[in-house]
Design a protein around this motif. Sequence first.
Motif, PDB file in Angstrom:
ATOM      1  N   UNK A 451       0.811  -1.208   0.000  1.00 44.37           N
ATOM      2  CA  UNK A 451       0.000   0.000   0.000  1.00 44.37           C
ATOM      3  C   UNK A 451       0.846   1.260   0.000  1.00 44.37           C
ATOM      4  N   UNK A 452       2.170   1.078   0.159  1.00 43.15           N
ATOM      5  CA  UNK A 452       3.096   2.208   0.206  1.00 43.15           C
ATOM      6  C   UNK A 452       4.339   1.882  -0.606  1.00 43.15           C
ATOM      7  N   UNK A 453       5.019   2.909  -1.052  1.00 41.08           N
ATOM      8  CA  UNK A 453       6.290   2.687  -1.734  1.00 41.08           C
ATOM      9  C   UNK A 453       7.266   1.945  -0.826  1.00 41.08           C
ATOM     10  N   UNK A 454       7.139   2.198   0.473  1.00 38.20           N
ATOM     11  CA  UNK A 454       8.048   1.562   1.436  1.00 38.20           C
ATOM     12  C   UNK A 454       7.907   0.051   1.447  1.00 38.20           C
ATOM     13  N   UNK A 455       6.780  -0.464   0.922  1.00 36.18           N
ATOM     14  CA  UNK A 455       6.575  -1.917   0.874  1.00 36.18           C
ATOM     15  C   UNK A 455       7.407  -2.581  -0.218  1.00 36.18           C
ATOM     16  N   UNK A 456       7.696  -1.857  -1.283  1.00 35.95           N
ATOM     17  CA  UNK A 456       8.232  -2.484  -2.492  1.00 35.95           C
ATOM     18  C   UNK A 456       9.576  -3.195  -2.327  1.00 35.95           C
ATOM     19  N   UNK A 457      10.486  -2.721  -1.457  1.00 37.56           N
ATOM     20  CA  UNK A 457      11.718  -3.494  -1.253  1.00 37.56           C
ATOM     21  C   UNK A 457      11.462  -4.929  -0.788  1.00 37.56           C
ATOM     22  N   UNK A 458      10.300  -5.164  -0.163  1.00 39.49           N
ATOM     23  CA  UNK A 458       9.971  -6.512   0.309  1.00 39.49           C
ATOM     24  C   UNK A 458       9.730  -7.475  -0.840  1.00 39.49           C
ATOM     25  N   UNK A 459       9.478  -6.956  -2.044  1.00 39.30           N
ATOM     26  CA  UNK A 459       9.313  -7.842  -3.199  1.00 39.30           C
ATOM     27  C   UNK A 459      10.542  -8.719  -3.375  1.00 39.30           C
ATOM     28  N   UNK A 460      11.698  -8.107  -3.229  1.00 38.75           N
ATOM     29  CA  UNK A 460      12.943  -8.839  -3.406  1.00 38.75           C
ATOM     30  C   UNK A 460      13.278  -9.668  -2.171  1.00 38.75           C
ATOM     31  N   UNK A 461      13.189  -9.051  -0.993  1.00 42.13           N
ATOM     32  CA  UNK A 461      13.641  -9.723   0.234  1.00 42.13           C
ATOM     33  C   UNK A 461      12.729 -10.868   0.653  1.00 42.13           C
ATOM     34  N   UNK A 462      11.442 -10.803   0.311  1.00 43.94           N
ATOM     35  CA  UNK A 462      10.507 -11.846   0.744  1.00 43.94           C
ATOM     36  C   UNK A 462      10.419 -13.012  -0.221  1.00 43.94           C
TER      37      UNK A 462
END
Length: 747
Positions: A451-462
Motif C-alpha cells: 500500500x506504500x512505496x516503502x513496501x516495495x523493497x519486500x518484493x525482493x527480500x521476501x
Amino acid sequence: MEAQTGTDSRKLLRRLRDVMAEDAAGQQRLDQITQLIADEMHTEVCSIYLFRDEDTLELCATEGLNPEAVHQTRMRMGEGLVGRVARTGDVINTDDAPNTKGFRYMAETGEEAYSSFLGVPIQRLGEKLGVLVAQSRAARHYSEEEVYAIEVVAMVLAEMTELGAFIGEGAAMSARHQQPVLFRGATGQEGASQGHVWLHEPRVVVTNPIADDPEREMERLNGAVEELRVGVDRMLSRAATGDKEQLEVLEAYRMFANSKGWMRRMEEDISRGLSAEAAVEKEQSAARARMVQVNDAYLRERLHDLDDLSNRLLRILTGQGGETGAEMPDDPILIARNIGPAELLDYGRKLKGIVLEEGSVGSHAAIVARALAIPLVIHADRITTEALNGDMVLVDGDQGIVHLRPDETVAAAFRDKMAMQAQAQDRYVSIRDKPAETLCGTRIHLTMNAGLMADLPSLESSGAEGVGLFRTELQFLVRSRMPRRAELSEIYAQVMNAAGDKRVIFRTLDIGSDKVLPYMTATDEPNPAMGWRAIRVGLDKPGVMRMQLQALIRAAAGRPLSVMFPFVAQREEFRSARAEMEKALERERILGHPIPSKLEVGAMLETPSLAFAPHRFYQEVDFLSIGGNDLKQFFFAADRENERVRRRYDTLNVSFLSFLENIVARCDATRTPLSFCGEDAGRPVEAACFAAIGLRGLSMRPASIGPVKSILRRIDLVDLRTVIHEARDEGHQSVRQMVMKYLKGKL
C-alpha cells in the motif's frame, strides 16, 4: 451543622497536604486522612475504599467503622451503595441509607448505626480508583458545600495515588507505574516486538494539586488560558482556507476556550484550595465522566474537544508534554488512544510496535501498520493511563497481548519466542528464490500485499512473485485534500518501476466502512461494513473513479496494467465499472497518451452473492481475487470488528471450505485465474488447505511468504485433500484437527 466555606475548604486541603508531606507508610497516611476528613466535616465516619482489581473494592482505611474490617471487607463493582458509586461515577447523598436502592448491609463493619451516607468516586481522568465515604448517625442530607469539599478531597487523593503516596506494607495501592501489567487486546497486525514506550500524547502528571495562594493560581490560569486562546486563533487563521470539518472542530475549540462557565468552574476550584493544574484536571475528569454516559455522537465529539483542549491547557501550565525535550528511544513502541494514518506515517519504520486503546482491524492505523510490517495491538483498554515514556513493553501482535513493565521471567520467555522467529526467518531466506512447489509437483503463486512505496523493497527480500494487492486508498487517506491525478500517476509509476517485470494488481479506491477520507463528509450508517463503500462509492462518484483510472493508465505508460475493483456484489456493478475503464481508455487515446500493452480488469469476491453470479460474469472478468477478510465475516454473519464473535468461526470450517471449493470449480470451468487475498492466506495451515482445494494463487503480507512457502514445499496436496474430505465425510465441523495431525506427521 455549619457549611464549609471556601476558606474552610482551603484549610482542609492544607491539613491534607501536611499529612501527605509526613514521612509515613501508605497505610498510615490513609488512616490519617480518614481521621482528618471526619474531624473537619464533623461526621462520625469516613472510609476509603480502593480497587484491589478492576472489579473488586476493598475497605482500606476507616475512622468510625470497625477497624478489624479494614482489608477484610470487599465488594464487587455495583454491589451496595459504595459499589454503585464506583460503577456509575455519580455521587450518592442520602439521609436514609438502609432504605436507599442498592444498599447492602456489611455486618463486620458495624455500620448499622449510621443513617446518612455520602459517597463520591475517587477517579482521575476517567480512571476509577475507589470511593470516599462519609457517614453519620443523624439523618442528614450533606450540603452542597460539604459535597463539593469531599469531591475536592477525592480528586486530590486520586492525584496522590498517581504520585505513589499510598505505597507501603498493608496499603491497597501498589506503586503506580512500577508494577507489571498485562493487557489483552486484539490483533491489528501480527508479529512480536520488544521496546520502550513512546507516548503519542504524553500524560500530564500534576505534582502540586494543593495551593496556598489562590490569587497567584488565578493569574497562572488566566495567563495559560490566554496563551491557549491565542494558539487556537492562530490555528484558525492557518486553516481559514481548509476543509469545513476542520474549521468546525477549531471553532468548537475557540468556543470552549472562551467559555465563561468553564472558566468560572475552574476559578471556583482554585478558590477552594486547588492549584491551577488541579482545577483544570478536575473539570477534565468531570467532562470525561459525562462523555462515557452520553449516547449522542455530536455531544460526545464536543466533550472530546473539551478533553483535548484541557490537555493543551495542562501542558501550558506544567510545561509537560511534547515540548519537554524528551528523546524518542532507539526501540520505540508507540502507545496512543488512537492515531491517524498521516501521523503514523510520520513516525515511519522507526517504530518497533504500536498499541492502541481504540482502533479496528480495518482502521487507517491498521492499514498503515500492515504496510510498514509493524506489530499492532488494538483495544488495549486503559494502557495510556498506565504507561509512561521509557517503560519496557513487549508487544505480541499474534496473540493481541501487551506486557507492560514485564518481570524478567516473562521478558526472557518473550525474547526466546522472538529468537525462534528470527531463526525461522533465517531458514526462509534459503528458499527465498525457490518456487512454492509441493511434493506432488503443484506450483502455487505467492504474492504480497502492499500500500506504500516503502513496501516495495519486500518484493525482493521476501521472495514474492509480484504484488497481488496494492491498496490505493492510502494515498487518499494520508492527505487533507483530494490528491490530484498527476500526483497519483507519479506514485503509481514509481510502484511499477520498483516492481520491474513483476506484476502489480492495483485495487481501486476502497473507502467507506471504517475507512473515511478526512475531506469527505462522513455518512452515519447503522452498519457501515455493509453500507456505502468501495465500488458503490466509485459508481456513485464516477468523477473520482475516472480520475484514478486515468492516473493508472498514464502510470503504465504503455506497459501491462492490472486493475481490480473491490467489493463487487453483482455482475452489473462490474460491468458498470469496466465501462468506466473503457471510457478512460478512449479519453487517453484521444489525448494521444500510450495505452497499456495488456490490460487485465478483475474483481474482488468479498460477498457470497458474487459466488453465485451468472456464468457470463466468470467469462467476462479477467481474474478474481477472494477477499477473505470480508467474505468470511459475511459468510458467518460475524462482524470482524466484534471480539465476541470474530474468533468464533474457523476458516477451516467445512462449510466455508466447501463454499470456496464451489468458487474454485466455477473459475476452473471458465479458466478464470483465481487467488485468495487476506490474513488467512498468510497462515501456513490455512494456506496449505487453500492450495489443497484448488487455489493456485495466495496474496499475503511479505513476512508470511517464507513460512507459507516452507510448508507448501513439504506436503503433498493430494494427500492433504484426502484428509480434508475425510474430515468432512466424518461430520467434523472443522477440518483443522485432522489437518494438524496430518501435518505434524509430515513436518
